[in-house]
Design a protein around this motif. Structure first.
Motif, short mmCIF file in Angstrom:
data_model
loop_
_atom_site.label_atom_id
_atom_site.label_comp_id
_atom_site.label_asym_id
_atom_site.label_seq_id
_atom_site.Cartn_x
_atom_site.Cartn_y
_atom_site.Cartn_z
N LEU A 45 0.63 -1.29 -0.08
CA LEU A 45 -0.05 0.06 -0.02
C LEU A 45 0.97 1.41 0.14
CD1 LEU A 45 -2.90 -0.59 2.67
CD2 LEU A 45 -3.14 0.13 0.21
N ASP A 46 1.95 1.35 0.46
CA ASP A 46 3.11 2.27 0.35
C ASP A 46 3.67 2.55 -0.85
OD1 ASP A 46 4.90 0.38 -0.09
OD2 ASP A 46 6.14 0.54 1.41
N THR A 60 -8.56 3.00 -1.38
CA THR A 60 -7.22 2.34 -0.96
C THR A 60 -6.02 3.37 -1.73
OG1 THR A 60 -7.67 1.07 -3.05
CG2 THR A 60 -7.99 -0.15 -0.86
N GLY A 61 -6.64 4.16 -2.62
CA GLY A 61 -5.76 5.13 -3.06
C GLY A 61 -5.28 6.29 -1.89
N LEU A 62 -6.39 6.75 -1.42
CA LEU A 62 -6.28 7.48 -0.15
C LEU A 62 -5.59 7.00 0.77
CD1 LEU A 62 -6.89 10.38 1.31
CD2 LEU A 62 -9.06 9.39 2.03
N LEU A 63 -5.82 5.77 1.28
CA LEU A 63 -5.15 5.08 2.46
C LEU A 63 -3.50 4.82 2.20
CD1 LEU A 63 -5.13 3.48 5.17
CD2 LEU A 63 -5.74 1.34 3.72
N SER A 64 -3.36 4.73 0.70
CA SER A 64 -2.01 4.52 0.32
C SER A 64 -1.19 5.93 0.51
CB SER A 64 -1.90 4.19 -1.23
OG SER A 64 -0.54 4.26 -1.62
N LYS A 65 -1.81 7.14 0.36
CA LYS A 65 -1.24 8.49 0.27
C LYS A 65 -1.10 8.67 1.83
CE LYS A 65 -3.18 10.85 -3.81
NZ LYS A 65 -4.10 11.66 -4.12
N ILE A 66 -1.95 8.16 2.51
CA ILE A 66 -1.71 8.52 4.27
C ILE A 66 -0.64 7.48 4.63
CG2 ILE A 66 -2.90 7.95 6.29
CD1 ILE A 66 -5.42 8.82 5.00
N LEU A 67 -0.52 6.30 4.09
CA LEU A 67 0.59 5.51 4.48
C LEU A 67 1.99 5.91 4.21
CD1 LEU A 67 -0.99 1.82 4.38
CD2 LEU A 67 -0.27 3.15 6.50
#
Length: 256
Positions: A45-46, A60-67
C-alpha cells in the motif's frame, strides 16, 4: 511488483501455519490461507501503483497516500547516521515486523469488538484482494467452503470462532511479504527499529548469489512455480493421498 508471488507465498504460509492455530479440515484451513494470501499484498500500500493501492479505487488510493506520508515522517524521525538519504516511503514503515504485529493486533481487536461479521469483513477483504491477483478460482473455492461450513455448523458460529486466528493470518501475510522482499536485490528493513551497523532501517538480504530481481526470471520461472506446487501439496489430505498413490503403484521391494 511481486504481487503474484507475494499472494502465493502467503497462501502457502497460511496452509502451513493453520494446524498450529488448531485448523485442520479443508473448510477450516481455506479461510485462514486465503486471508494470509490477501494480506501478504497489503504492505505494498506504500506504493501508488501496487495492487493493494488500486484495489478499491479512491478508497485504497487515499489510504496509500496516508501510509506513504506516515512512512516518510517516521523515516525522517528515526533514521540512523548511516541510513541512506531517501524519501522513506516504499519498503519502509509497512515493510516491518512492527507494522505486521500492529496490523494483526488491530485485526484481533476489531474482530473481538465487532463479532463474527467483523471477522467476515476482514477475511472477505483478504479474499478479494488475493483473488484480484491469483484469479477467480479462489472465490469459487472459498464460497464453496463457506457454504459447507454454513450447512454443517452455521456460518455465524464459524466466523465468531475465527476471532482467535484472524489477527494471526493478517500478521502472517505481512511478515511473509517482508521475507519475500528481503530476498530481492533491494532487501527489506523488516527488523526496524533495531539498529544494525549504524542503520535503523537496515535492509536485510541474503548473500548476493541468492538475491533475485523483482519481476525477473528467478521470480517468474522458479519462485512462482515452486509456490504453486507447494500451495497444492500443503492442502489438507493432498500429500497423504499422493504418497499413498505412489506407494500403490511403486514396484515391490525385492527381498534379500
Amino acid at each position: 511488483m511481486m504481487g503474484h508471488s507475494h499472494a502465493l507465498t502467503g497462501w502457502c504460509a497460511g496452509l502451513a501455519v493453520a494446524p498450529l492455530v488448531g485448523l485442520h479440515t479443508l473448510p477450516e484451513v481455506l479461510p485462514f490461507a486465503t486471508a494470509s494470501a490477501g494480506y501478504a499484498l497489503l504492505p505494498d500500500l506504500d506504493h501508488p501503483h501496487a495492487t493493494a493501492s488500486r484495489f478499491l479505487g479512491p478508497v485504497t488510493g487515499l489510504l496509500s497516500k496516508i501510509l506513504r506520508a506516515c512512512s516518510r515522517g517516521l523515516y525522517a524521525l528515526t533514521k540512523g547516521p548511516r541510513d541512506e538519504n531517501c524519501t522513506g516511503t516504499h519498503r519502509h514503515m509497512t515493510h516491518t515486523v512492527a507494522f505486521a504485529l500492529l496490523l494483526g493486533w488491530l485485526a484481533t481487536g476489531i474482530s473481538e469488538l465487532g463479532g463474527g461479521w467483523a471477522v467476515g469483513g476482514i477475511i472477505a477483504f483478504g479474499l478479494f484482494l488475493a483473488a484480484d491477483v491469483l484469479g477467480d478460482w479462489l472465490l469459487v473455492v472459498s464460497v464453496t467452503a463457506a457454504g459447507f461450513t454454513a450447512y454443517t455448523g452455521g456460518l455465524d458460529d464459524a466466523l465468531t470462532a475465527s476471532t482467535g486466528w484472524v489477527g494471526v493470518a493478517v500478521a502472517l501475510g505481512c511478515v511473509v511479504h517482508c521475507l519475500g522482499d528481503a530476498a530481492t536485490k533491494s532487501g527489506c528493513p523488516f527488523l526496524w527499529p533495531i539498529p544494525i551497523a549504524g542503520e535503523t532501517w537496515y535492509e536485510l538480504r541474503p548473500p548476493k548469489w541468492l538475491r533475485f530481481r523483482t519481476g525477473g526470471g528467478v521470480e517468474k520461472h522458479l519462485v512462482v512455480p515452486a509456490a504453486t506446487v507447494a500451495g497444492v501439496l500443503l492442502l489438507p489430505g493432498v500429500w497423504g493421498a499422493l504418497t499413498a498413490l505412489v506407494a500403490r503403484f511403486a514396484p515391490p521391494t525385492a527381498m534379500p
